[in-house]
Design a protein around this motif. Sequence first.
Motif, PDB file in Angstrom:
ATOM      1  N   SER A   3      -7.915  20.605  24.484  1.00  0.00           N
ATOM      2  CA  SER A   3      -7.642  19.337  23.811  1.00  0.00           C
ATOM      3  C   SER A   3      -6.367  18.675  24.322  1.00  0.00           C
ATOM      4  CB  SER A   3      -7.559  19.541  22.297  1.00  0.00           C
ATOM      5  OG  SER A   3      -6.439  20.343  21.970  1.00  0.00           O
ATOM      6  N   GLY A  10      -6.438  10.296  26.702  1.00  0.00           N
ATOM      7  CA  GLY A  10      -6.779   9.300  25.694  1.00  0.00           C
ATOM      8  C   GLY A  10      -5.608   8.398  25.372  1.00  0.00           C
ATOM      9  N   GLY A  56     -11.600   1.441  25.032  1.00  0.00           N
ATOM     10  CA  GLY A  56     -12.753   2.194  24.554  1.00  0.00           C
ATOM     11  C   GLY A  56     -12.794   3.604  25.108  1.00  0.00           C
ATOM     12  N   GLY A  57     -12.462   3.759  26.384  1.00  0.00           N
ATOM     13  CA  GLY A  57     -12.421   5.098  26.979  1.00  0.00           C
ATOM     14  C   GLY A  57     -11.352   5.966  26.350  1.00  0.00           C
ATOM     15  N   ILE A  59     -10.180   5.678  23.254  1.00  0.00           N
ATOM     16  CA  ILE A  59     -10.630   6.033  21.900  1.00  0.00           C
ATOM     17  C   ILE A  59     -11.695   7.115  21.980  1.00  0.00           C
ATOM     18  CG2 ILE A  59     -11.855   5.131  19.884  1.00  0.00           C
ATOM     19  CD1 ILE A  59     -10.343   2.478  20.385  1.00  0.00           C
ATOM     20  N   TRP A  60     -12.569   7.023  22.972  1.00  0.00           N
ATOM     21  CA  TRP A  60     -13.597   8.048  23.158  1.00  0.00           C
ATOM     22  C   TRP A  60     -12.965   9.405  23.462  1.00  0.00           C
ATOM     23  CZ3 TRP A  60     -15.271  10.758  27.594  1.00  0.00           C
ATOM     24  CH2 TRP A  60     -16.448  11.461  27.427  1.00  0.00           C
ATOM     25  N   CYS A  61     -11.956   9.422  24.356  1.00  0.00           N
ATOM     26  CA  CYS A  61     -11.265  10.687  24.696  1.00  0.00           C
ATOM     27  C   CYS A  61     -10.579  11.266  23.469  1.00  0.00           C
ATOM     28  CB  CYS A  61     -10.232  10.458  25.796  1.00  0.00           C
ATOM     29  SG  CYS A  61     -10.910  10.314  27.437  1.00  0.00           S
ATOM     30  N   GLY A  63     -11.416  10.841  20.436  1.00  0.00           N
ATOM     31  CA  GLY A  63     -12.434  11.268  19.480  1.00  0.00           C
ATOM     32  C   GLY A  63     -12.927  12.670  19.750  1.00  0.00           C
ATOM     33  N   TYR A  64     -12.869  13.103  21.019  1.00  0.00           N
ATOM     34  CA  TYR A  64     -13.327  14.435  21.375  1.00  0.00           C
ATOM     35  C   TYR A  64     -12.182  15.429  21.498  1.00  0.00           C
ATOM     36  CZ  TYR A  64     -18.028  12.787  22.162  1.00  0.00           C
ATOM     37  OH  TYR A  64     -19.280  12.271  21.967  1.00  0.00           O
TER      38      TYR A  64
END
Length: 65
Positions: A3, A10, A56-57, A59-61, A63-64
Amino acid sequence: MESGPAIFAGTAFVLFGAVLLLWTAARLRLRVPVAHGVSPVASAALSLLFGIAALGGGIWCLGYA
């Protein structure tokens, strides 16, 4: 352990996307060209597109993470 890089990537993408969107908005508001030597509409559109994609990328990173 996995992480950590996702949080770093992110955060970098979110910061880059947010600053690019703010910079583009400021340039458009002042009616100053976004990029010299390029069509004003194309440069503004591409700048906004890449800013949204980076945000967006990021936020996606995050999120995971």
